[in-house]
Design a protein around this motif. Structure first.
Motif, PDB file in Angstrom:
ATOM      1  N   THR A 158     -44.519 -68.494 -36.914  1.00 23.41           N
ATOM      2  CA  THR A 158     -45.763 -67.721 -37.069  1.00 23.41           C
ATOM      3  C   THR A 158     -46.462 -67.397 -35.749  1.00 23.41           C
ATOM      4  O   THR A 158     -47.594 -66.917 -35.757  1.00 23.41           O
ATOM      5  CB  THR A 158     -46.755 -68.490 -37.962  1.00 23.41           C
ATOM      6  N   TYR A 159     -45.825 -67.651 -34.630  1.00 23.31           N
ATOM      7  CA  TYR A 159     -46.543 -67.532 -33.356  1.00 23.31           C
ATOM      8  C   TYR A 159     -47.062 -66.125 -33.097  1.00 23.31           C
ATOM      9  O   TYR A 159     -48.151 -65.946 -32.545  1.00 23.31           O
ATOM     10  CB  TYR A 159     -45.661 -68.001 -32.196  1.00 23.31           C
ATOM     11  N   TRP A 160     -46.335 -65.089 -33.514  1.00 23.11           N
ATOM     12  CA  TRP A 160     -46.762 -63.721 -33.243  1.00 23.11           C
ATOM     13  C   TRP A 160     -48.046 -63.400 -33.995  1.00 23.11           C
ATOM     14  O   TRP A 160     -49.010 -62.875 -33.434  1.00 23.11           O
ATOM     15  CB  TRP A 160     -45.649 -62.754 -33.641  1.00 23.11           C
ATOM     16  N   SER A 207     -64.879 -74.744 -28.882  1.00 25.25           N
ATOM     17  CA  SER A 207     -65.249 -73.356 -28.680  1.00 25.25           C
ATOM     18  C   SER A 207     -64.001 -72.606 -28.250  1.00 25.25           C
ATOM     19  O   SER A 207     -63.311 -73.019 -27.323  1.00 25.25           O
ATOM     20  CB  SER A 207     -66.330 -73.260 -27.593  1.00 25.25           C
ATOM     21  N   MET A 208     -63.685 -71.510 -28.966  1.00 26.71           N
ATOM     22  CA  MET A 208     -62.375 -70.916 -28.729  1.00 26.71           C
ATOM     23  C   MET A 208     -62.336 -69.453 -29.122  1.00 26.71           C
ATOM     24  O   MET A 208     -63.180 -68.953 -29.856  1.00 26.71           O
ATOM     25  CB  MET A 208     -61.307 -71.668 -29.523  1.00 26.71           C
ATOM     26  N   VAL A 209     -61.314 -68.771 -28.609  1.00 30.33           N
ATOM     27  CA  VAL A 209     -60.904 -67.474 -29.101  1.00 30.33           C
ATOM     28  C   VAL A 209     -59.891 -67.736 -30.201  1.00 30.33           C
ATOM     29  O   VAL A 209     -58.870 -68.381 -29.969  1.00 30.33           O
ATOM     30  CB  VAL A 209     -60.282 -66.626 -27.972  1.00 30.33           C
ATOM     31  N   GLY A 210     -60.157 -67.258 -31.428  1.00 26.10           N
ATOM     32  CA  GLY A 210     -59.340 -67.571 -32.597  1.00 26.10           C
ATOM     33  C   GLY A 210     -57.992 -66.855 -32.599  1.00 26.10           C
ATOM     34  O   GLY A 210     -57.580 -66.292 -31.601  1.00 26.10           O
ATOM     35  N   PRO A 211     -57.320 -66.931 -33.767  1.00 25.23           N
ATOM     36  CA  PRO A 211     -57.904 -67.297 -35.053  1.00 25.23           C
ATOM     37  C   PRO A 211     -57.758 -68.754 -35.484  1.00 25.23           C
ATOM     38  O   PRO A 211     -58.349 -69.174 -36.447  1.00 25.23           O
ATOM     39  CB  PRO A 211     -57.100 -66.416 -36.027  1.00 25.23           C
ATOM     40  N   SER A 212     -56.958 -69.558 -34.807  1.00 21.10           N
ATOM     41  CA  SER A 212     -56.613 -70.877 -35.329  1.00 21.10           C
ATOM     42  C   SER A 212     -56.777 -71.939 -34.249  1.00 21.10           C
ATOM     43  O   SER A 212     -56.300 -71.767 -33.128  1.00 21.10           O
ATOM     44  CB  SER A 212     -55.167 -70.879 -35.838  1.00 21.10           C
ATOM     45  N   SER A 213     -57.420 -73.051 -34.620  1.00 19.03           N
ATOM     46  CA  SER A 213     -57.578 -74.132 -33.644  1.00 19.03           C
ATOM     47  C   SER A 213     -56.242 -74.761 -33.294  1.00 19.03           C
ATOM     48  O   SER A 213     -56.026 -75.195 -32.166  1.00 19.03           O
ATOM     49  CB  SER A 213     -58.539 -75.196 -34.188  1.00 19.03           C
ATOM     50  N   SER A 214     -55.322 -74.811 -34.252  1.00 21.23           N
ATOM     51  CA  SER A 214     -54.028 -75.442 -33.975  1.00 21.23           C
ATOM     52  C   SER A 214     -53.052 -74.474 -33.319  1.00 21.23           C
ATOM     53  O   SER A 214     -52.295 -74.852 -32.424  1.00 21.23           O
ATOM     54  CB  SER A 214     -53.425 -76.008 -35.264  1.00 21.23           C
ATOM     55  N   HIS A 215     -53.065 -73.213 -33.763  1.00 15.58           N
ATOM     56  CA  HIS A 215     -52.080 -72.259 -33.249  1.00 15.58           C
ATOM     57  C   HIS A 215     -52.551 -71.519 -32.007  1.00 15.58           C
ATOM     58  O   HIS A 215     -51.729 -70.921 -31.309  1.00 15.58           O
ATOM     59  CB  HIS A 215     -51.705 -71.248 -34.344  1.00 15.58           C
ATOM     60  N   THR A 216     -53.855 -71.521 -31.725  1.00 13.57           N
ATOM     61  CA  THR A 216     -54.325 -70.847 -30.518  1.00 13.57           C
ATOM     62  C   THR A 216     -55.008 -71.821 -29.549  1.00 13.57           C
ATOM     63  O   THR A 216     -54.586 -71.941 -28.406  1.00 13.57           O
ATOM     64  CB  THR A 216     -55.270 -69.674 -30.869  1.00 13.57           C
ATOM     65  N   ALA A 217     -56.035 -72.528 -30.000  1.00 15.73           N
ATOM     66  CA  ALA A 217     -56.736 -73.444 -29.090  1.00 15.73           C
ATOM     67  C   ALA A 217     -55.808 -74.543 -28.587  1.00 15.73           C
ATOM     68  O   ALA A 217     -55.727 -74.815 -27.386  1.00 15.73           O
ATOM     69  CB  ALA A 217     -57.951 -74.048 -29.785  1.00 15.73           C
ATOM     70  N   HIS A 233     -50.306 -65.446 -35.285  1.00 15.53           N
ATOM     71  CA  HIS A 233     -51.443 -66.318 -34.981  1.00 15.53           C
ATOM     72  C   HIS A 233     -51.881 -66.260 -33.522  1.00 15.53           C
ATOM     73  O   HIS A 233     -52.817 -66.954 -33.126  1.00 15.53           O
ATOM     74  CB  HIS A 233     -51.089 -67.773 -35.339  1.00 15.53           C
ATOM     75  N   GLY A 234     -51.205 -65.468 -32.724  1.00 17.66           N
ATOM     76  CA  GLY A 234     -51.588 -65.360 -31.324  1.00 17.66           C
ATOM     77  C   GLY A 234     -51.196 -66.559 -30.486  1.00 17.66           C
ATOM     78  O   GLY A 234     -51.727 -66.758 -29.381  1.00 17.66           O
ATOM     79  N   THR A 235     -50.252 -67.355 -30.992  1.00 19.97           N
ATOM     80  CA  THR A 235     -49.823 -68.540 -30.242  1.00 19.97           C
ATOM     81  C   THR A 235     -49.193 -68.148 -28.909  1.00 19.97           C
ATOM     82  O   THR A 235     -49.378 -68.835 -27.897  1.00 19.97           O
ATOM     83  CB  THR A 235     -48.821 -69.363 -31.076  1.00 19.97           C
ATOM     84  N   ASP A 236     -48.452 -67.040 -28.917  1.00 19.27           N
ATOM     85  CA  ASP A 236     -47.822 -66.593 -27.678  1.00 19.27           C
ATOM     86  C   ASP A 236     -48.857 -66.259 -26.612  1.00 19.27           C
ATOM     87  O   ASP A 236     -48.734 -66.659 -25.450  1.00 19.27           O
ATOM     88  CB  ASP A 236     -46.910 -65.391 -27.951  1.00 19.27           C
ATOM     89  N   LEU A 237     -49.920 -65.548 -27.008  1.00 19.20           N
ATOM     90  CA  LEU A 237     -50.968 -65.188 -26.057  1.00 19.20           C
ATOM     91  C   LEU A 237     -51.721 -66.422 -25.585  1.00 19.20           C
ATOM     92  O   LEU A 237     -52.112 -66.517 -24.412  1.00 19.20           O
ATOM     93  CB  LEU A 237     -51.934 -64.194 -26.702  1.00 19.20           C
ATOM     94  N   ALA A 238     -51.945 -67.369 -26.504  1.00 18.21           N
ATOM     95  CA  ALA A 238     -52.653 -68.596 -26.134  1.00 18.21           C
ATOM     96  C   ALA A 238     -51.853 -69.407 -25.124  1.00 18.21           C
ATOM     97  O   ALA A 238     -52.408 -69.921 -24.140  1.00 18.21           O
ATOM     98  CB  ALA A 238     -52.939 -69.428 -27.382  1.00 18.21           C
TER      99      ALA A 238
END
Length: 221
Positions: A54-56, A13-23, A58-63
């Motif tokens: 791609t971090y920007w 269960s997560m805030v998206g968009p990507s399980s690998s790049h955000t969760a 995909h929201g990786t930075d925020l995650a």
């Protein structure tokens, strides 16, 4: 990696968009925060491979920042993590890493709070799952799927026996253990994945053991 259930494939269960790049990124950030033991005052975040490219988007930075705030993968505050971190006085520096790295979604987090420091290097391997590759300069591996006891100690005879005996007396079962040392009779680290969370009393007993300098629990659930 061995998949234990369908959630290892479709993600948590997560805030998206990507399980690998955000969760997965949030879990890596949270593991680093728990290793430090408190809110970082400053974080250097070095991104490699796909994370760096791609971090920007995909929201990786925020995650990652949300993880440093100790947010879970489904915390609705994740999209606002950068603003919240700034409000709480955390400074963050992102940079792209170079050289060899073991996975396309790889990150190194260096955290500081006063005199306390912590460093974690790990990968997001899909489905929200992570692999810990390094903690505080020690080559120890972990999955983050179970409560994880991290013990810093001196490389001395009987230390591991004392740690495992204390866990057994606390009715805790060991699922996995990894050990690394910087030199013979020098600094060492033991990572232990457990089937349950050590109580405060058990953790205090381990910290009181001869040659143990620090013990901390990483629990991402």
């Amino acid at each position: 990696m061995r998949f234990k259930n369908v959630f290892n494939i479709i993600g948590p269960s997560m805030v998206g968009p990507s399980s690998s790049h955000t969760a997965g990124a949030a879990r890596l950030g949270r593991a680093a925060r728990q290793l430090l033991g408190e809110l970082p005052e400053h974080a250097d975040i070095i991104l490699y491979g796909s994370f760096a490219e791609t971090y920007w988007g995909h929201g990786t930075d925020l995650a990652l920042v949300g993880g440093l705030l100790d947010y879970s993968t489904d915390d609705p505050r994740l999209p606002d993590a950068a603003e919240i971190a700034d409000e709480q006085g955390m400074t963050i520096q992102f940079e792209k890493g170079s050289g060899n790295y073991p996975h396309p979604n790889f990150v190194r987090l260096r955290l500081k709070c006063g005199e306390q420091q912590a460093e974690l290097a790990g990968a997001s391997i899909g489905g929200g799952n992570i692999e810990i590759h390094e903690l505080n300069g020690f080559d120890v591996k972990g999955s983050g799927q179970y409560p994880t006891l991290v013990v810093e100690h001196m490389d001395s005879k009987g230390v591991l026996a004392d740690i495992t005996r204390t866990l057994s007396e606390g009715e805790l079962n060991i699922g996995f253990m990894d050990v690394d040392r910087k030199s013979r009779s020098g600094e060492a680290m033991t990572l232990i994945e457990l089937d349950g969370i050590p109580s405060a009393a058990v953790l205090k007993q381990i910290e009181a053991l001869t040659h143990v300098t620090r013990a901390v629990v990483i629990d991402l659930d």
